[in-house]
Design a protein around this motif. Structure first.
Motif: not given
Length: 183
Positions: A64-78
Motif C-alpha cells: 500500500x506504499x508508493x515510493x516516489x523516488x527522485x534520483x539527482x545527478x551527482x556531478x558538481x554542477x548538480x
C-alpha cells in the motif's frame, strides 16, 4: 480464485489506504543511484547506465506504499540543487560507492554541507554503501567512520551496505523506507 481476491484486496488498499512517500536519492556521480532505482522499480541491472543529467523520477510500489523516488545527478554542477529536492521529503537516501575510497572524502564533505541546511532538519537519512559485491569495498562500520555519521544530529541516521548489481540487502532498504509511512 485466490488470485482474484488478492487483486481485489490490493486494489482496495490502493484506493483507500494508499500512502505515497517522497524520497530523494543523492550522492556523487557513479555511486549507483540510477542503477539502484532501476532495480528497486523492478527493472534489470545494467552495467552501462548513462549518468543522470539533472534528475529523474520513478515510482516504486510496495503493497500500500508508493515510493516516489527522485534520483539527482551527482556531478558538481548538480549538487547545489540537492537541497531544493530534499526539502519536505520523507527520507534522504545518500548513496556512496563503497569501493571508491578516493571519492569518500568528497562524499563526506558534500553530505555534511547538505545536512547543515536548517530546511532539512529532522528528515531521516539512509546512507547506502553500494557495490558491496566488489572485494575492496568498505564495511558499514568503516563507512560510518569515514563519512563521520556519528556526528550527524537532528535526524535519524541508518547505514547499510548494498549491491544494486547483486540485489544484496535491497529488502532491508525497502523496509526502512516503507517504515517512514508509519510516522
Amino acid at each position: 480464485m485466490a488470485g482474484l481476491f488478492k487483486r481485489l484486496y490490493d486494489w482496495l488498499l490502493r484506493m483507500f489506504w494508499q500512502t505515497e512517500l517522497d524520497i530523494t536519492m543523492i550522492g556523487l556521480q557513479n555511486a549507483g543511484k540510477t542503477s539502484l532505482l532501476r532495480v528497486l522499480a523492478g527493472g534489470e541491472f545494467t552495467i552501462d547506465t548513462i549518468p543522470t543529467v539533472g534528475f529523474n523520477m520513478k515510482k516504486v510500489q510496495q503493497g500500500h506504499v508508493t515510493l516516489k523516488c527522485w534520483d539527482l545527478g551527482g556531478q558538481p554542477r548538480f549538487r547545489p540543487m540537492w537541497e531544493r529536492y530534499c526539502k519536505g521529503v520523507n527520507a534522504i537516501v545518500f548513496i556512496v560507492d563503497s569501493a571508491d575510497q578516493a571519492a569518500l572524502p568528497v562524499a563526506r564533505e558534500e553530505l555534511h554541507l547538505l545536512l547543515e541546511k536548517p530546511s532539512l532538519d529532522g528528515i531521516p537519512l539512509l546512507v547506502l554503501g553500494n557495490k558491496s559485491d566488489l572485494s575492496h569495498h568498505l564495511s558499514v562500520d568503516q563507512l560510518i567512520e569515514v563519512l563521520d555519521l556519528k556526528s550527524v544530529s537532528k535526524r535519524e541516521v541508518s547505514c547499510y551496505g548494498i549491491s544494486a548489481k547483486e540485489e544484496t540487502n535491497l529488502d532491508a532498504v525497502l523496509n526502512w523506507l516503507i517504515s517512514r509511512s508509519a510516522r
